[in-house]
Design a protein around this motif. Structure first.
Motif: not given
Length: 90
Positions: A41, A45, A71-72, A75, A78-79
């Protein structure tokens, strides 16, 4: 940042991303997965940050590096959870 620093930052970021993305039905991930999600991540990010600003991010021990890595990782997590959820529905 050295290897130990990446592992520690990855563990913290992975744990925090799991808290952000997690839900009631989600069990916490293990330490190794948290570290992997955090480190990958952070790279993701940093790549997104460089695409958005045109400037590379120097990862050190500061709040901006932590935020970009978080943030990375959020994401990425979540993916991954969307892909896992789609696979279970079939």
């Amino acid at each position: 940042m050295g290897l130990i620093g990446w592992i520690v930052l990855g563990a913290i970021v992975g744990w925090a991303a799991n808290l952000v993305v997690g839900g009631r039905d989600r069990r916490p991930q293990g330490c190794i997965v948290s570290i992997l999600v955090g480190v990958v991540g952070a790279f993701f990010g940093g790549w997104l940050f460089q695409l958005a600003t045109g400037h590379p991010q120097d990862f050190g021990w500061n709040f901006s590096s932590f935020g970009i890595a978080l943030v990375g990782a959020v994401i990425l997590l979540a993916v991954l959870r969307l892909i896992q959820g789609a696979g279970r529905r079939r």
